[in-house]
Write an enzyme that holds these catalytic residues in place. Structure first.
Site, PDB file in Angstrom:
ATOM      1  CB  SER A  81      40.084 -21.787  58.649  1.00  0.00           C
ATOM      2  OG  SER A  81      41.347 -22.267  58.305  1.00  0.00           O
TER       3      SER A  81
HETATM    4  N1  SAH Z   1      42.805 -24.838  54.214  1.00  0.00           N
HETATM    5  C1  SAH Z   1      42.217 -25.507  55.367  1.00  0.00           C
HETATM    6  C2  SAH Z   1      43.247 -26.084  56.321  1.00  0.00           C
HETATM    7  C3  SAH Z   1      43.920 -25.185  57.291  1.00  0.00           C
HETATM    8  S1  SAH Z   1      44.934 -26.051  58.437  1.00  0.00           S
HETATM    9  C4  SAH Z   1      41.319 -24.570  56.071  1.00  0.00           C
HETATM   10  O1  SAH Z   1      41.521 -23.377  55.974  1.00  0.00           O
HETATM   11  O2  SAH Z   1      40.406 -25.058  56.728  1.00  0.00           O
HETATM   12  C5  SAH Z   1      46.476 -25.998  57.610  1.00  0.00           C
HETATM   13  C6  SAH Z   1      46.730 -27.213  56.775  1.00  0.00           C
HETATM   14  O3  SAH Z   1      47.986 -27.044  56.144  1.00  0.00           O
HETATM   15  C7  SAH Z   1      46.849 -28.520  57.572  1.00  0.00           C
HETATM   16  O4  SAH Z   1      46.041 -29.484  56.983  1.00  0.00           O
HETATM   17  C8  SAH Z   1      48.331 -28.889  57.444  1.00  0.00           C
HETATM   18  O5  SAH Z   1      48.573 -30.293  57.478  1.00  0.00           O
HETATM   19  C9  SAH Z   1      48.659 -28.297  56.095  1.00  0.00           C
HETATM   20  N2  SAH Z   1      50.079 -28.030  55.831  1.00  0.00           N
HETATM   21  C10 SAH Z   1      51.019 -27.573  56.680  1.00  0.00           C
HETATM   22  N3  SAH Z   1      52.189 -27.430  56.049  1.00  0.00           N
HETATM   23  C11 SAH Z   1      51.993 -27.807  54.756  1.00  0.00           C
HETATM   24  C12 SAH Z   1      52.841 -27.889  53.603  1.00  0.00           C
HETATM   25  N4  SAH Z   1      54.137 -27.534  53.631  1.00  0.00           N
HETATM   26  N5  SAH Z   1      52.294 -28.321  52.440  1.00  0.00           N
HETATM   27  C13 SAH Z   1      50.989 -28.691  52.371  1.00  0.00           C
HETATM   28  N6  SAH Z   1      50.145 -28.641  53.440  1.00  0.00           N
HETATM   29  C14 SAH Z   1      50.644 -28.205  54.604  1.00  0.00           C
END
Ligand code: SAH
Length: 234
Positions: free
Chosen positions: A77
């Site tokens: 993000s």
């Molecule tokens: N926290 C990071 C990532 C955001 S992208 C940031 O803010 O930069 C969202 C992430 O959530 C992705 O890596 C995706 O693979 C993960 N994700 C999606 N569904 C999920 C779930 N049920 N459990 C764990 N991770 C999940």
């Protein structure tokens, strides 16, 4: 359809000094915009090298306000989203913190700096490729005390519950009930609720005790979908 424009991949040419200057400028800017207020979070953002959590071909864009692609189905993000989540949560020293969606691991590293050695950071990632990337980044930068778990974070992580603070960083159809169940008394939870590829509401739930919850809409955001049992089908 709501989207972000991702800059084109290119070979990184910036030096550590340039990244360090950009990091300091970003922190100043976030403070000036009133987005960054907590001294602990400010210190964390000055310390954690965000560029180290970004794949080489996107590294030079580390301090731009855009999300950037990561290995797997993930994006990191944009920089201001971390103070957006963590200031609303009032994340602080000694908190037990659960993050759903590790992505690059950057958010977990920041949280670790904020909660400190008497706190706990558990970070869950569902995508195996993204999980391996986050784990490698956290280990390389010395964040080996962050508990990183590969699995469906929409069900939370009961073995280390309850948590004082929880965030999910992918859009859910509604707040996953198990996450509410794993929140401590006076705990706070935050995450985007709404349809993927549309603007979602960043919703915060405050546990006021005796089954009472306060629901606050913090902001409008655009996140990729949450997967898993309480997310959207892949
Ligand atoms: N926290 C990071 C990532 C955001 S992208 C940031 O803010 O930069 C969202 C992430 O959530 C992705 O890596 C995706 O693979 C993960 N994700 C999606 N569904 C999920 C779930 N049920 N459990 C764990 N991770 C999940």
């Amino acid at each position: 359809m709501v989207g972000w424009i991702i800059p084109p991949p290119k070979i990184s040419v910036k030096s550590q000094e340039e990244f360090s200057r950009e990091r300091q400028a970003k922190v100043k800017d976030l403070q000036a915009r009133g987005l960054l207020r907590s001294p602990r979070l400010k210190a964390a953002m000055l310390k954690v090298p965000r560029e180290e959590f970004i794949p080489p071909f996107y590294r030079d864009y580390a301090y731009l306000e855009v999300p950037l692609p990561l290995p797997g189905e993930a994006t990191i993000s944009c920089p201001h989203s971390y103070p957006l989540f963590y200031e609303a949560l009032e994340l602080d020293a000694r908190h037990r913190f659960l993050e759903v969606g590790s992505g690059s691991g950057y958010g977990a590293a920041l949280a670790w700096e904020v909660v400190g050695p008497e706190g706990l950071v558990v970070s869950m990632e569902i995508d195996p490729e993204t999980f391996a990337f986050a784990r490698e980044n956290l280990q390389r930068l010395g964040y080996d005390q962050v508990v990183i778990v590969q699995g469906d974070g929409s069900q939370g992580y009961p073995p280390l519950a309850p948590y004082d603070r929880i965030c999910f960083t992918a859009a859910a159809p509604e707040i996953p009930p198990p996450l509410l169940g794993q929140l401590a008394a006076a705990g706070r939870l935050i995450g985007p609720v709404g349809q993927p590829n549309q603007v979602q509401e960043l919703v915060m739930m405050v546990n006021e005790g005796a089954g009472q919850w306060r629901r606050v809409v913090v902001e409008q955001v655009a996140y990729i979908p949450l997967r898993g049992k309480h997310g959207y089908p892949a």
